[in-house]
Enzyme design. Structure first.
Site, PDB file in Angstrom:
ATOM      1  N   GLU A  90       5.761  -3.510  28.868  1.00 35.19           N
ATOM      2  CA  GLU A  90       5.928  -3.905  27.476  1.00 35.19           C
ATOM      3  C   GLU A  90       7.333  -4.435  27.260  1.00 35.19           C
ATOM      4  OE1 GLU A  90       4.583  -1.021  24.637  1.00 35.19           O
ATOM      5  OE2 GLU A  90       2.644  -0.764  25.614  1.00 35.19           O
TER       6      GLU A  90
ATOM      7  N   HIS B  31       6.737  -4.531  13.322  1.00 36.67           N
ATOM      8  CA  HIS B  31       6.004  -4.963  14.509  1.00 36.67           C
ATOM      9  C   HIS B  31       5.726  -6.455  14.391  1.00 36.67           C
ATOM     10  CE1 HIS B  31       3.141  -5.111  17.778  1.00 36.67           C
ATOM     11  NE2 HIS B  31       3.491  -3.879  18.097  1.00 36.67           N
TER      12      HIS B  31
ATOM     13  N   ARG C 237      11.688  -5.926  20.085  1.00 29.58           N
ATOM     14  CA  ARG C 237      10.803  -6.159  18.947  1.00 29.58           C
ATOM     15  C   ARG C 237      11.495  -6.834  17.776  1.00 29.58           C
ATOM     16  NH1 ARG C 237       7.043  -0.717  18.559  1.00 29.58           N
ATOM     17  NH2 ARG C 237       5.575  -1.339  20.180  1.00 29.58           N
TER      18      ARG C 237
ATOM     19  N   HIS D 166       6.443  -0.971  10.684  1.00 32.34           N
ATOM     20  CA  HIS D 166       5.764  -0.220  11.739  1.00 32.34           C
ATOM     21  C   HIS D 166       6.377   1.149  12.017  1.00 32.34           C
ATOM     22  CE1 HIS D 166       3.319   0.391  15.267  1.00 32.34           C
ATOM     23  NE2 HIS D 166       4.355   0.413  16.085  1.00 32.34           N
TER      24      HIS D 166
ATOM     25  N   ARG E  99      13.899   0.487  18.141  1.00 32.99           N
ATOM     26  CA  ARG E  99      13.149   1.341  19.076  1.00 32.99           C
ATOM     27  C   ARG E  99      12.583   0.536  20.232  1.00 32.99           C
ATOM     28  NH1 ARG E  99       7.734   2.866  19.699  1.00 32.99           N
ATOM     29  NH2 ARG E  99       7.058   1.805  17.811  1.00 32.99           N
TER      30      ARG E  99
END
Length: 526
Positions: free
Chosen positions: A110, A225, A269, A330, A365
């Site tokens: 990811e 997100h 992100r 998110h 994060r």
């Protein structure tokens, strides 16, 4: 052994309750809806840990520090990465059936991870598998469970937490006393018009802790997100889809992420979300497109069975056509300030999971670190519950803090319109400032417009002025209690965003004169 009241039924609350009960504590667990409901069950992505021979806790540490944009606490990150593998093995012992391949545990890649280290269960149903296993474990332990029970406030006597005020399943307001209170109430995604969070995510624990006088921090760091399906309800499209090779395109079909960051679709992100947001602005508010067609119909259905159903139920065949996506609120990086053992600044009060500000995420994060954080620090909290001496409460009346005790940071701020135009997709759909009583839809719209992916002093000051003019209704049921919490957190979030003038991580100030430099890709040691 102390009596323990755990508030919250996600991975953090369930884990703490299980371990505390195993240690001999008298444990009660309350959850706002059914025990299996909450953010954990919706976690499509997996859990990251250095479990494989070509990986290490040091690499995971480096990736987490880089994603945190310089604000992650190195000591906390080291604890997360070093203790994480043992907690994943604990989950296996709890009964979580992680996906396997011929080499053992199957793993995926990811964004911003330098190694494929994310393990999943049921393809895209990791959270649901973890929730089911922990709920079953709680049912087998001596834990008294109270469902459809909401936290209203903490009971504080002489500066010491001695229990909580709850709204029970029958609508009655009751007091529940305990030697230790553990908040595991999750995030506050419902602050925003577009969110991937469930309806229960109204920041109840953070708001109650703040009213009681506990320190909160980093509320300005809200992770959006990049890829929620642009349909009503904005269901999350996991980052793992991009990890498998899906790409983002604009309305004309052009890939645009390579222009924003060397890691393109696998950039942190915050970088991806802002690139999507700006692309949408450039094309008049039309959603961006996530192109997973190269993965093929069979692979999408096998690897992402839940997502495949969601996308097809929305009317899209993503094996043949790109699907429309938009950013959505998110995850909260900020919250109740805690130490390495989940202790807050109030005696006898602990916080775990998304409602806690451990410092591990910094300003952004790293993907799939949230479930790991919950497990690691819930384990540490459970040990500390037993090891920490009780702080006796003197004979005194409750001294919890009310809304009226909030600093009036709005007094000198003029009401001005936001300085930048927002995409049509995000235009306000609710009336603003209609009367003095807070309107939830108006609040969520205001926060999306002024405290969303991009912020400015003008927009934040205008929002602060509007929020100062609203009041919460008297708490009489769940909805009014949630509205009070959302108003309090909106005020505090806007104040924090105003105070942090520079752009960093997920907090982007368009009026910051310094150019924002994205994190460098991970450099492998020679």
């Amino acid at each position: 052994m102390p009596s323990v009241l755990v508030v919250g039924g996600g991975i953090a609350g369930l884990w703490t309750a299980v371990r505390a009960a195993e240690a001999g504590c008298a444990v009660e667990l309350v959850t706002k809806t059914e025990l299996a409901e909450g953010s954990t069950r919706y976690a499509q992505g997996g859990i990251a840990a250095a479990l494989f021979p070509d990986d290490s806790a040091e690499r995971h540490y480096a990736d987490t520090i880089a994603a945190g944009a310089g604000l992650a606490d190195p000591e906390v990150v080291r604890v997360l990465c070093e203790e994480g593998p043992a907690r994943v093995r604990d989950l296996i012992r709890f009964g979580v059936g992680f996906d396997r391949d011929e080499s053992g545990l199957e793993r995926g890649l990811e964004a911003a991870h330098s190694r494929a280290r994310i393990v999943h269960a049921g393809g895209d149903a990791t959270g649901a598998a973890i929730e089911a296993a922990l709920v079953a474990t709680v049912r087998r332990r001596a834990v008294a469970v109270h469902e459809r029970t909401m936290l209203l406030d903490l009971l504080v006597e002489g500066g010491v937490v001695v229990g909580a005020v709850l709204l029970d399943a029958d609508g009655a307001i009751v007091e529940r006393r305990a030697d230790r209170v553990v908040l595991a109430t999750g995030g506050a995604g419902q602050l925003y018009l577009h969110t991937t969070n469930p309806a229960v995510a109204t920041g109840d624990g953070v708001a109650a802790a703040a009213r009681a006088g506990a320190e909160v921090a980093d509320l300005e760091f809200v992770q959006f997100h990049p890829t929620a399906l642009a349909v009503p309800g904005t269901p999350l499209i996991s980052e793992a889809v991009r990890g498998e090779g899906a790409v983002l395109r604009d309305a004309s079909g052009r890939r645009f992420l390579a222009e924003a960051h060397p890691l393109a679709e696998l950039a942190p992100r915050d970088v991806v979300a802002r690139a999507v947001w700006r692309t949408m602005a450039e094309q008049g508010g039309a959603p961006a497109l996530l192109d997973a067609t190269a993965l093929g119909e069979d692979a999408l259905a096998r690897r992402f069975p839940g997502l495949d159903r969601i996308v097809r139920d929305a009317g899209f065949d993503w094996s043949r056509e790109p699907i429309p996506v938009t950013p959505a609120a998110h995850y909260a990086m900020g919250g109740i300030v805690v130490d390495l053992d989940a202790r807050t600044t109030l005696p006898n009060l602990f916080a775990v999971g998304e409602c806690a500000r451990t410092g591990v995420h910094g300003a952004n994060r790293l993907a799939s670190n949230s479930l790991l954080e919950a497990a690691v620090f819930a384990e540490r909290a459970a040990r500390a519950l037993v090891a920490t001496p009780s702080s006796p409460a003197p004979d005194s009346v409750s001294d919890s803090v009310s809304d009226s005790d909030l600093p009036d940071f709005h007094e000198s701020r003029a009401s001005r319109s936001p300085s930048t135009e927002l995409p049509d997709f995000h235009k306000s759909r609710a009336r603003r400032g209609a009367g003095r009583a807070v309107d939830r839809e108006a609040l969520r719209t205001l926060m999306w417009d002024a405290a969303g992916l991009e912020r400015s002093a003008a927009g934040l000051e205008a929002a602060a002025s509007v929020l100062a003019s609203w009041r919460a209704s008297e708490v009489r049921d769940r909805a009014s209690a949630e509205d009070r919490n959302l108003l309090e957190l909106a005020r505090r979030t806007v104040a924090a965003a105003l105070d942090r003038r520079e752009s960093v991580g997920a907090h982007c100030r368009t009026d910051d004169p310094a150019a924002q430099i994205p994190p460098a890709p991970y450099e492998e040691a020679a």
